[in-house]
Design a protein around this motif. Structure first.
Motif, PDB file in Angstrom:
ATOM      1  N   THR A   2       0.933  -1.207   0.050  1.00 49.40           N
ATOM      2  CA  THR A   2       0.114   0.012   0.048  1.00 49.40           C
ATOM      3  C   THR A   2       0.924   1.209   0.081  1.00 49.40           C
ATOM      4  O   THR A   2       1.867   1.243   0.900  1.00 49.40           O
ATOM      5  CB  THR A   2      -0.960  -0.149   1.208  1.00 49.40           C
ATOM      6  N   LYS A  20      -3.377   7.971  -1.682  1.00 48.73           N
ATOM      7  CA  LYS A  20      -3.460   6.693  -1.256  1.00 48.73           C
ATOM      8  C   LYS A  20      -3.703   5.618  -2.290  1.00 48.73           C
ATOM      9  O   LYS A  20      -4.911   5.648  -3.030  1.00 48.73           O
ATOM     10  CB  LYS A  20      -4.478   6.503  -0.197  1.00 48.73           C
ATOM     11  N   TYR A  22      -2.834   1.871  -4.415  1.00 53.93           N
ATOM     12  CA  TYR A  22      -2.379   0.357  -3.967  1.00 53.93           C
ATOM     13  C   TYR A  22      -1.494  -0.279  -5.093  1.00 53.93           C
ATOM     14  O   TYR A  22      -2.012  -0.441  -6.287  1.00 53.93           O
ATOM     15  CB  TYR A  22      -3.604  -0.433  -3.605  1.00 53.93           C
ATOM     16  N   CYS A  24      -0.013  -3.470  -6.253  1.00 56.29           N
ATOM     17  CA  CYS A  24      -0.243  -4.711  -5.745  1.00 56.29           C
ATOM     18  C   CYS A  24       0.432  -6.090  -6.770  1.00 56.29           C
ATOM     19  O   CYS A  24       0.045  -7.114  -6.896  1.00 56.29           O
ATOM     20  CB  CYS A  24      -1.948  -5.292  -5.778  1.00 56.29           C
ATOM     21  N   CYS A  33      -6.128   3.312  -7.523  1.00 57.73           N
ATOM     22  CA  CYS A  33      -7.000   3.598  -6.478  1.00 57.73           C
ATOM     23  C   CYS A  33      -7.884   2.521  -6.061  1.00 57.73           C
ATOM     24  O   CYS A  33      -8.174   1.559  -6.745  1.00 57.73           O
ATOM     25  CB  CYS A  33      -7.664   4.990  -6.910  1.00 57.73           C
ATOM     26  N   ASP A  34      -8.609   2.866  -4.900  1.00 58.97           N
ATOM     27  CA  ASP A  34      -9.559   1.912  -4.152  1.00 58.97           C
ATOM     28  C   ASP A  34     -10.574   1.697  -5.317  1.00 58.97           C
ATOM     29  O   ASP A  34     -11.149   0.623  -5.416  1.00 58.97           O
ATOM     30  CB  ASP A  34     -10.218   2.587  -2.819  1.00 58.97           C
ATOM     31  N   TRP A  37      -9.470  -0.640  -8.150  1.00 59.70           N
ATOM     32  CA  TRP A  37      -9.307  -1.938  -7.679  1.00 59.70           C
ATOM     33  C   TRP A  37     -10.581  -2.946  -7.621  1.00 59.70           C
ATOM     34  O   TRP A  37     -10.858  -3.961  -7.839  1.00 59.70           O
ATOM     35  CB  TRP A  37      -8.506  -2.059  -6.548  1.00 59.70           C
ATOM     36  N   SER A  38     -11.720  -2.102  -6.927  1.00 55.61           N
ATOM     37  CA  SER A  38     -12.965  -2.604  -6.788  1.00 55.61           C
ATOM     38  C   SER A  38     -13.409  -3.010  -7.908  1.00 55.61           C
ATOM     39  O   SER A  38     -14.156  -4.217  -8.033  1.00 55.61           O
ATOM     40  CB  SER A  38     -13.958  -1.589  -5.961  1.00 55.61           C
ATOM     41  N   PRO A  73      -6.717  -3.396  -1.153  1.00 54.82           N
ATOM     42  CA  PRO A  73      -7.274  -2.506  -0.191  1.00 54.82           C
ATOM     43  C   PRO A  73      -8.259  -3.198   0.575  1.00 54.82           C
ATOM     44  O   PRO A  73      -8.647  -4.254   0.426  1.00 54.82           O
ATOM     45  CB  PRO A  73      -8.437  -1.601  -1.038  1.00 54.82           C
ATOM     46  N   GLU A  74      -8.160  -3.160   2.169  1.00 55.09           N
ATOM     47  CA  GLU A  74      -8.569  -3.632   3.036  1.00 55.09           C
ATOM     48  C   GLU A  74     -10.340  -4.170   2.690  1.00 55.09           C
ATOM     49  O   GLU A  74     -10.603  -4.990   3.109  1.00 55.09           O
ATOM     50  CB  GLU A  74      -8.576  -2.915   4.329  1.00 55.09           C
ATOM     51  N   GLU A  75     -10.842  -3.158   2.273  1.00 54.61           N
ATOM     52  CA  GLU A  75     -12.401  -3.456   1.981  1.00 54.61           C
ATOM     53  C   GLU A  75     -12.404  -4.727   0.936  1.00 54.61           C
ATOM     54  O   GLU A  75     -13.546  -5.638   1.322  1.00 54.61           O
ATOM     55  CB  GLU A  75     -12.980  -2.228   1.521  1.00 54.61           C
TER      56      GLU A  75
END
Length: 213
Positions: A2, A20, A22, A24, A33-34, A37-38, A73-75
Motif C-alpha cells: 500500500t 493513497k 495501492y 499490488c 486507487c480503491d 481495484w474494486s 485495499p482492506e475493504e
C-alpha cells in the motif's frame, strides 16, 4: 504494497489524483486507487476467475505479474475473505450451510453473512455445492406442503441405505388411488436430479426457476 505518499499521485487507470494508491504487483508504476481495484476485482468475480487470485495466478493487466491478494485495499480483502468462507471445511460436505450459503425467502441462494450471491471458485467447489442443493431440494419435496414419498428403484427385497445401484423417484400421496390420470415430471440429462430442471438456475437464479417446487 500500500503506497501512501505526501505528494499527490495519479491512479494508473482512471488518472484521478490521490494520496493513497495501492501497488499490488511488482511494477511500481501500477499504483491504482480503491475504486479502480474494486472494479477490477468485481470484474474478475463476475468472469468466474477469482480462484486465480487465491492461487496467485491472476495477472496484472499492466505487467502481467501475479496480483498479491494481501496487498489489496482492506475493504476488498474483506470481501475476498467472505468468498473464501464459502469453501467447506470437510472434503464431502452434506449441507449448503457448510458453504456459508442459504436460500432466502425468495428462494435465492445468498451468502449467510454478506448476502452476496453465489461466486464461482472452481468446478469442484461448484459440483460439491450442487450435490448439497440436490439433497436440499429433495428434503423439501418430502416435507410440507408436498409430502411426497421417496421410492428407490429397482425395489429391493430388504430395506437398505446403500442406493449406489438405484435411482430415486417421488410420488404424491394419491399416486395409487387417483383415477383421473398421472402426471410424470422427468428432469433433464446430466447432473440434475429429481426435483430440478437446471442446477445452474438453482444456484445463480432461484429455486422458483431451477427446481420443480
Amino acid at each position: 504494497m500500500t503506497t501512501i505518499s505526501k505528494t499527490i499521485d495519479e491512479c494508473a487507470i482512471c488518472n484521478e489524483e490521490s494520496t493513497k494508491l495501492y501497488q499490488c504487483c511488482s511494477n511500481e508504476n501500477d499504483r491504482i486507487c480503491d475504486l479502480c481495484w474494486s472494479k477490477i476485482i468485481s470484474s474478475v468475480i463476475k468472469s468466474g476467475k477469482i480462484g486465480l487470485l487465491f492461487t496467485e495466478k491472476l495477472p496484472c493487466d499492466f505487467c502481467h505479474e501475479p496480483i498479491k491478494r494481501d496487498c489489496l485495499p482492506e475493504e476488498i480483502q474483506t470481501r475476498i475473505n467472505s468468498i473464501l468462507s464459502t469453501i467447506p471445511k470437510t472434503k464431502n460436505p452434506k449441507f449448503i450451510e457448510e458453504f456459508n450459503y442459504s436460500y432466502n425467502n425468495s428462494n435465492e441462494l445468498h451468502h449467510c453473512l454478506t448476502n452476496e450471491k453465489f461466486v464461482f471458485l472452481t468446478q469442484r467447489h461448484y459440483n460439491l455445492l450442487g450435490s448439497c442443493i440436490d439433497t436440499y431440494i429433495q428434503s423439501l419435496i418430502r416435507s410440507d406442503p408436498w409430502n411426497y414419498e421417496e421410492i428407490w428403484l429397482p425395489i429391493k427385497d430388504e430395506p437398505t441405505n446403500d442406493h449406489h445401484d438405484q435411482v430415486n423417484i417421488f410420488t404424491s400421496n394419491d399416486f395409487k388411488t387417483n383415477e383421473n390420470g398421472c402426471l410424470i415430471l422427468i428432469q433433464g440429462s446430466g447432473v440434475v436430479r429429481p426435483g430440478q430442471w437446471a442446477r445452474s438456475c438453482c444456484i445463480n437464479e432461484s429455486l422458483d426457476i431451477g427446481s420443480m417446487l
